[in-house]
Design a protein around this motif. Structure first.
Motif, PDB file in Angstrom:
ATOM      1  N   LEU A 109       0.815  -1.292  -0.050  1.00 28.37           N
ATOM      2  CA  LEU A 109       0.270  -0.068   0.059  1.00 28.37           C
ATOM      3  C   LEU A 109       0.894   1.395   0.079  1.00 28.37           C
ATOM      4  O   LEU A 109       0.322   2.292  -0.812  1.00 28.37           O
ATOM      5  N   VAL A 110       1.795   1.287   0.765  1.00 29.75           N
ATOM      6  CA  VAL A 110       2.956   2.444   0.827  1.00 29.75           C
ATOM      7  C   VAL A 110       3.411   2.670  -0.390  1.00 29.75           C
ATOM      8  O   VAL A 110       3.608   3.816  -0.817  1.00 29.75           O
ATOM      9  N   ARG A 111       3.864   1.605  -1.371  1.00 24.81           N
ATOM     10  CA  ARG A 111       4.312   1.804  -2.504  1.00 24.81           C
ATOM     11  C   ARG A 111       3.517   2.297  -3.561  1.00 24.81           C
ATOM     12  O   ARG A 111       3.865   3.490  -4.350  1.00 24.81           O
ATOM     13  N   TRP A 112       1.943   1.976  -3.499  1.00 26.04           N
ATOM     14  CA  TRP A 112       0.997   2.589  -4.252  1.00 26.04           C
ATOM     15  C   TRP A 112       0.954   4.007  -4.106  1.00 26.04           C
ATOM     16  O   TRP A 112       0.967   4.866  -4.839  1.00 26.04           O
ATOM     17  N   LEU A 113       0.862   4.538  -2.676  1.00 26.37           N
ATOM     18  CA  LEU A 113       0.572   5.874  -2.265  1.00 26.37           C
ATOM     19  C   LEU A 113       1.860   6.710  -2.583  1.00 26.37           C
ATOM     20  O   LEU A 113       1.773   7.915  -2.732  1.00 26.37           O
ATOM     21  N   ASP A 114       3.136   6.230  -2.462  1.00 27.39           N
ATOM     22  CA  ASP A 114       4.320   6.658  -2.871  1.00 27.39           C
ATOM     23  C   ASP A 114       4.650   6.812  -4.263  1.00 27.39           C
ATOM     24  O   ASP A 114       5.712   7.281  -4.536  1.00 27.39           O
TER      25      ASP A 114
END
Length: 55
Positions: A32-37
């Protein structure tokens, strides 16, 4: 192919049915953090070169 044969896309450990397609909440959150960043990108149309139009 069963869930146990497939690997977590983040760390490569066996997948968990509870967290599918990941092995844990940690890997789910990392994804999820990869998608958000903006760590993932889908290819789009080629960029227009505005300088080429002026020549």
């Amino acid at each position: 192919m069963t869930l146990t044969n497939r690997k977590c896309p983040v760390c490569g450990k066996p997948r968990s049915a509870e967290h599918s397609p990941f092995c844990s909440t940690r890997c789910k959150d990392r994804d999820l953090v990869r998608w958000l960043d903006d760590g993932y990108a889908l290819p789009g149309p080629p960029a227009i070169d505005e300088d080429a139009d002026k020549a």
